[in-house]
Design a protein around this motif. Structure first.
Motif, PDB file in Angstrom:
ATOM      1  N   PRO A 154       5.378  -1.559 -12.107  1.00  0.00           N
ATOM      2  CA  PRO A 154       4.312  -2.380 -12.703  1.00  0.00           C
ATOM      3  C   PRO A 154       3.530  -3.200 -11.673  1.00  0.00           C
ATOM      4  CG  PRO A 154       6.358  -2.592 -13.929  1.00  0.00           C
ATOM      5  CD  PRO A 154       6.690  -1.848 -12.683  1.00  0.00           C
ATOM      6  N   GLU A 155       4.201  -3.607 -10.614  1.00  0.00           N
ATOM      7  CA  GLU A 155       3.540  -4.418  -9.602  1.00  0.00           C
ATOM      8  C   GLU A 155       2.572  -3.598  -8.739  1.00  0.00           C
ATOM      9  OE1 GLU A 155       6.368  -6.532  -7.288  1.00  0.00           O
ATOM     10  OE2 GLU A 155       7.209  -7.628  -9.001  1.00  0.00           O
ATOM     11  N   LYS A 156       2.645  -2.269  -8.871  1.00  0.00           N
ATOM     12  CA  LYS A 156       1.768  -1.415  -8.066  1.00  0.00           C
ATOM     13  C   LYS A 156       0.813  -0.584  -8.928  1.00  0.00           C
ATOM     14  CE  LYS A 156       4.574  -0.991  -3.866  1.00  0.00           C
ATOM     15  NZ  LYS A 156       5.468  -2.093  -4.123  1.00  0.00           N
ATOM     16  N   LYS A 157       0.561  -1.047 -10.124  1.00  0.00           N
ATOM     17  CA  LYS A 157      -0.325  -0.280 -11.009  1.00  0.00           C
ATOM     18  C   LYS A 157      -1.759  -0.210 -10.465  1.00  0.00           C
ATOM     19  CE  LYS A 157      -1.037  -4.270 -14.109  1.00  0.00           C
ATOM     20  NZ  LYS A 157      -2.476  -4.481 -13.880  1.00  0.00           N
ATOM     21  N   ASP A 158      -2.110  -1.205  -9.612  1.00  0.00           N
ATOM     22  CA  ASP A 158      -3.456  -1.199  -9.026  1.00  0.00           C
ATOM     23  C   ASP A 158      -3.501  -0.494  -7.675  1.00  0.00           C
ATOM     24  OD1 ASP A 158      -4.472  -2.633 -11.181  1.00  0.00           O
ATOM     25  OD2 ASP A 158      -4.001  -4.571 -10.256  1.00  0.00           O
ATOM     26  N   TRP A 159      -2.401   0.133  -7.301  1.00  0.00           N
ATOM     27  CA  TRP A 159      -2.373   0.849  -6.027  1.00  0.00           C
ATOM     28  C   TRP A 159      -2.981   2.257  -6.144  1.00  0.00           C
ATOM     29  CZ3 TRP A 159       1.448   0.010  -1.601  1.00  0.00           C
ATOM     30  CH2 TRP A 159       1.658  -1.351  -1.391  1.00  0.00           C
ATOM     31  N   PHE A 160      -3.253   2.682  -7.358  1.00  0.00           N
ATOM     32  CA  PHE A 160      -3.844   4.004  -7.582  1.00  0.00           C
ATOM     33  C   PHE A 160      -5.150   3.896  -8.359  1.00  0.00           C
ATOM     34  CE2 PHE A 160       0.755   4.738  -7.272  1.00  0.00           C
ATOM     35  CZ  PHE A 160       0.806   5.770  -6.349  1.00  0.00           C
ATOM     36  N   HIS A 161      -6.036   4.843  -8.109  1.00  0.00           N
ATOM     37  CA  HIS A 161      -7.226   4.957  -8.951  1.00  0.00           C
ATOM     38  C   HIS A 161      -6.828   5.554 -10.303  1.00  0.00           C
ATOM     39  CE1 HIS A 161      -9.587   5.065  -4.991  1.00  0.00           C
ATOM     40  NE2 HIS A 161     -10.002   3.992  -5.636  1.00  0.00           N
ATOM     41  N   GLU A 189      -9.228   0.385  -1.703  1.00  0.00           N
ATOM     42  CA  GLU A 189     -10.030  -0.827  -1.851  1.00  0.00           C
ATOM     43  C   GLU A 189      -9.142  -2.034  -2.165  1.00  0.00           C
ATOM     44  OE1 GLU A 189     -12.635   2.400  -3.903  1.00  0.00           O
ATOM     45  OE2 GLU A 189     -10.550   2.141  -3.304  1.00  0.00           O
ATOM     46  N   ASN A 190      -7.948  -1.768  -2.701  1.00  0.00           N
ATOM     47  CA  ASN A 190      -6.983  -2.813  -2.993  1.00  0.00           C
ATOM     48  C   ASN A 190      -6.412  -3.336  -1.664  1.00  0.00           C
ATOM     49  OD1 ASN A 190      -4.727  -4.337  -3.633  1.00  0.00           O
ATOM     50  ND2 ASN A 190      -3.988  -2.959  -5.210  1.00  0.00           N
ATOM     51  N   PRO A 191      -6.576  -4.647  -1.361  1.00  0.00           N
ATOM     52  CA  PRO A 191      -6.110  -5.188  -0.071  1.00  0.00           C
ATOM     53  C   PRO A 191      -4.630  -4.924   0.198  1.00  0.00           C
ATOM     54  CG  PRO A 191      -7.497  -6.788  -1.189  1.00  0.00           C
ATOM     55  CD  PRO A 191      -7.257  -5.673  -2.167  1.00  0.00           C
ATOM     56  N   GLU A 192      -3.788  -4.978  -0.818  1.00  0.00           N
ATOM     57  CA  GLU A 192      -2.357  -4.732  -0.632  1.00  0.00           C
ATOM     58  C   GLU A 192      -2.103  -3.291  -0.200  1.00  0.00           C
ATOM     59  OE1 GLU A 192       0.580  -7.432  -3.263  1.00  0.00           O
ATOM     60  OE2 GLU A 192      -0.601  -5.993  -4.410  1.00  0.00           O
ATOM     61  N   THR A 193      -2.738  -2.373  -0.896  1.00  0.00           N
ATOM     62  CA  THR A 193      -2.584  -0.951  -0.570  1.00  0.00           C
ATOM     63  C   THR A 193      -3.099  -0.669   0.836  1.00  0.00           C
ATOM     64  OG1 THR A 193      -3.095  -0.523  -2.895  1.00  0.00           O
ATOM     65  CG2 THR A 193      -2.967   1.388  -1.438  1.00  0.00           C
ATOM     66  N   ARG A 194      -4.266  -1.211   1.108  1.00  0.00           N
ATOM     67  CA  ARG A 194      -4.891  -0.994   2.415  1.00  0.00           C
ATOM     68  C   ARG A 194      -4.005  -1.518   3.538  1.00  0.00           C
ATOM     69  NH1 ARG A 194     -11.128  -1.675   4.119  1.00  0.00           N
ATOM     70  NH2 ARG A 194     -11.217  -0.321   2.288  1.00  0.00           N
ATOM     71  N   ASN A 195      -3.525  -2.733   3.416  1.00  0.00           N
ATOM     72  CA  ASN A 195      -2.698  -3.320   4.463  1.00  0.00           C
ATOM     73  C   ASN A 195      -1.408  -2.536   4.660  1.00  0.00           C
ATOM     74  OD1 ASN A 195      -4.474  -5.392   5.113  1.00  0.00           O
ATOM     75  ND2 ASN A 195      -3.637  -6.777   3.571  1.00  0.00           N
ATOM     76  N   TYR A 196      -0.848  -2.044   3.562  1.00  0.00           N
ATOM     77  CA  TYR A 196       0.372  -1.242   3.667  1.00  0.00           C
ATOM     78  C   TYR A 196       0.109   0.002   4.517  1.00  0.00           C
ATOM     79  CZ  TYR A 196       4.348   1.678   2.338  1.00  0.00           C
ATOM     80  OH  TYR A 196       5.469   2.478   2.367  1.00  0.00           O
ATOM     81  N   LEU A 197      -0.985   0.689   4.248  1.00  0.00           N
ATOM     82  CA  LEU A 197      -1.304   1.928   4.959  1.00  0.00           C
ATOM     83  C   LEU A 197      -1.653   1.662   6.422  1.00  0.00           C
ATOM     84  CD1 LEU A 197      -3.407   3.660   2.154  1.00  0.00           C
ATOM     85  CD2 LEU A 197      -1.093   4.292   2.897  1.00  0.00           C
ATOM     86  N   ASP A 224     -15.394   2.438   4.916  1.00  0.00           N
ATOM     87  CA  ASP A 224     -15.011   1.108   5.379  1.00  0.00           C
ATOM     88  C   ASP A 224     -13.509   1.029   5.676  1.00  0.00           C
ATOM     89  OD1 ASP A 224     -14.767   1.190   2.422  1.00  0.00           O
ATOM     90  OD2 ASP A 224     -14.011  -0.850   2.673  1.00  0.00           O
ATOM     91  N   PHE A 225     -12.713   1.857   4.993  1.00  0.00           N
ATOM     92  CA  PHE A 225     -11.285   1.919   5.326  1.00  0.00           C
ATOM     93  C   PHE A 225     -11.099   2.500   6.722  1.00  0.00           C
ATOM     94  CE2 PHE A 225      -7.365   4.308   5.810  1.00  0.00           C
ATOM     95  CZ  PHE A 225      -6.402   3.373   5.445  1.00  0.00           C
ATOM     96  N   TRP A 226     -11.829   3.561   7.023  1.00  0.00           N
ATOM     97  CA  TRP A 226     -11.677   4.208   8.328  1.00  0.00           C
ATOM     98  C   TRP A 226     -12.131   3.306   9.466  1.00  0.00           C
ATOM     99  CZ3 TRP A 226      -8.197   7.471   7.974  1.00  0.00           C
ATOM    100  CH2 TRP A 226      -8.130   8.416   6.935  1.00  0.00           C
ATOM    101  N   ILE A 227     -13.121   2.451   9.197  1.00  0.00           N
ATOM    102  CA  ILE A 227     -13.566   1.499  10.222  1.00  0.00           C
ATOM    103  C   ILE A 227     -12.419   0.569  10.598  1.00  0.00           C
ATOM    104  CG2 ILE A 227     -15.084  -0.482  10.650  1.00  0.00           C
ATOM    105  CD1 ILE A 227     -17.192   0.946   8.883  1.00  0.00           C
TER     106      ILE A 227
END
Length: 504
Positions: A154-161, A189-197, A224-227
């Motif tokens: 549930p805490e990662k429901k926003d980690w996917f489109h 686009e989710n800051p948590e997901t992005r930082n994890y990757l 913008d992720f690749w940048i």
């Protein structure tokens, strides 16, 4: 005695000066455009550790076949002899069941147990580095495996489109947010997901000391992720190399990701033309030059683009040739010659050097057979050796000086070295004649067959057999290829003589 000491000292200093200059030039010149990459599907290359062979079924093309890190390590000498200076491996992280190919991630921070441990991977990187072979890992940040545990968190429901297939390939938002082949699409686009990757990408660099990433499914992730990604990895390792897979036929579309910090790309537009031209005799080579002209215009450094004629996503080149009822050995030699002599980094998919056949995935991912075609292996190794010995084949400019149906001549020049690559892409033997301002007073030395051809009246006349290619070094008529070796040997003898006189 004083004169002898002075002469000896000057000779020694001169010798050191020449050696230091040569070493400095060698160190300065080495860059990614000088590499030759060998692409390895880890599970299908070499089984070096039987202990991790659980769930292995070599009769099932979609199951694990036993390849692993130790197997690759065992074959580093083979790769070195083949002229390979860098290896690119399919993803090494832990995958879901039957994810032999590595693209269905289950755990981004663990190695796939079928392949071996992190220590095995680090040992592979170290032994490759000992041979001056760089290591590139395939990395997937666009999606996870089909049943990743995050989907039930549930805490990662926003980690996917939201689950939605890609339905409009001309709609960039749909391409970036849609689920590719049903794979859960990560919301970068989710800051948590992005930082994890981003943290994960940095982790593997620091943990294993790898040299680059081949980035999977680049166009499915926002620029913008690749940048931010490219900035992070370069901070971790300044000379870290990024080569992206942007599966598209328009170089203008692909080159947009250059601006996002990705150095290089696998060149699909060139791949399409190479396969079309070389799989069947009689085709003009002019479009190959057109691709290069476009690449020069659109890319920041087109010499770092990855050229290929085979990969794990397309049917094998040999199968393309067989479908046209052509001779696979002749056609493959022509294609390999262009692969190794054209601008860009050659990427050799495992097995191409043994003329391996294969239809669509997974048939194009057969277990490597190192004994299938030793003759083609020797030919490929020769091309690899030539590319390393002759900087014009790695850094030289590129022009087409003859375009006559299926006959073509390309010219590459770097500093004082000039090389001509001559193709007869027709079945019939032909005389290929051409003039060039640099020809007078020179001769042609065939670097593959070690034969010579003389220039007459400022032009060259070559008798070229059907379906063959030749790589000619332009050499002064009076020059001796062994001259510099003789001078060097003479210099050493002089020093030894001086030492002898000094002792007397």
């Amino acid at each position: 005695m004083g004169k002898k000491i002075i002469i000896l000292g000057l000779s020694f200093l001169l010798f050191l000066s020449v050696q230091n200059k040569a070493l400095a030039e060698k160190k300065e010149e080495r860059s990614w455009k000088d590499e030759t990459i060998y692409f390895i599907m880890v599970d299908r290359f070499q089984n070096g550790d039987k202990k991790n062979d659980f769930e292995v079924d070599t009769s099932d093309p979609a199951a694990y076949h036993g390849g692993d890190f130790k197997g690759i390590t065992e074959k580093l000498d083979y790769l070195e002899k083949l002229g390979v200076t860098a290896i690119w491996m399919t993803p090494v992280v832990k995958n879901k069941e039957r994810g032999y190919h590595g693209y269905w991630t289950e755990d981004f921070y663990e190695t796939e147990e079928h392949f071996g441990t992190k220590e095995d991977l680090k040992q592979l990187v170290k032994e490759a580095d000992d041979r001056d072979i760089k290591v590139i890992l395939d990395l997937v940040v666009n999606h996870t495996g089909y049943k990743h545990s995050w989907q039930n968190d549930p805490e990662k429901k926003d980690w996917f489109h939201p689950q939605e297939e890609i339905s409009n390939w001309d709609n960039q938002q749909n391409v970036e947010n849609g689920w590719l082949a049903g794979l859960p699409d990560l919301n970068t686009e989710n800051p948590e997901t992005r930082n994890y990757l981003l943290d994960m990408a940095e982790y593997w660099i620091k943990e294993t000391d790898i040299d680059g990433y081949r980035l999977d499914t680049v166009k499915h992730v926002p620029k913008d992720f690749w940048i931010e990604f490219s900035k992070r990895v370069k901070e971790a390792k300044s000379d870290f190399y990024l080569i992206g897979e942007v599966w598209h036929n328009d170089p203008r579309y692909i080159a947009e990701y250059n601006k996002a910090g990705i150095h290089s790309f696998v060149d699909y537009p060139l791949f399409n033309e190479m396969v079309r031209i070389f799989k069947q005799s009689g085709q003009s080579l002019s479009e190959l030059h057109s691709v290069w002209e476009r690449n020069k215009y659109y890319y920041e450094d087109p010499y770092t683009l990855g050229n290929f004629i085979d990969n794990h996503d397309n049917i094998r080149f040999v199968r393309e040739v067989l479908l046209k009822q052509e001779d696979p050995e002749k056609r493959l030699k022509l294609a390999l010659t262009y692969l190794y002599t054209a601008p860009g980094i050659p990427i050799l998919y495992q097995g191409t050097e043994h003329m391996m056949d294969g239809a669509k995935d997974p048939d194009n991912r057969r277990m490597m057979d190192f004994s299938q075609n030793k003759k083609m292996e020797t030919f490929t190794a020769k091309l690899g050796d030539l590319r390393q010995k002759h900087p014009a084949l790695r850094r030289g400019d590129f022009s087409m000086i003859k375009d006559d149906g299926a006959k073509a001549v390309f010219k590459r020049t770097y500093r004082d070295e000039t090389i001509y690559i001559v193709y007869n892409n027709d079945k019939k033997d032909a005389e290929i004649t051409f003039k060039d301002k640099d020809l007078s007073g020179h001769k042609f030395v065939d670097l593959i067959n070690e034969e010579e051809a003389k220039v007459k009246g400022g032009k060259i006349e070559l008798q070229v057999k059907g379906e063959t290619a030749h790589v000619f070094l332009l050499q002064e008529e009076s020059s001796n290829p062994y001259l510099y070796a003789a001078i060097a040997a003479g210099g050493i003898l002089v020093i030894l003589l001086l030492v002898f006189l000094f002792k007397k």
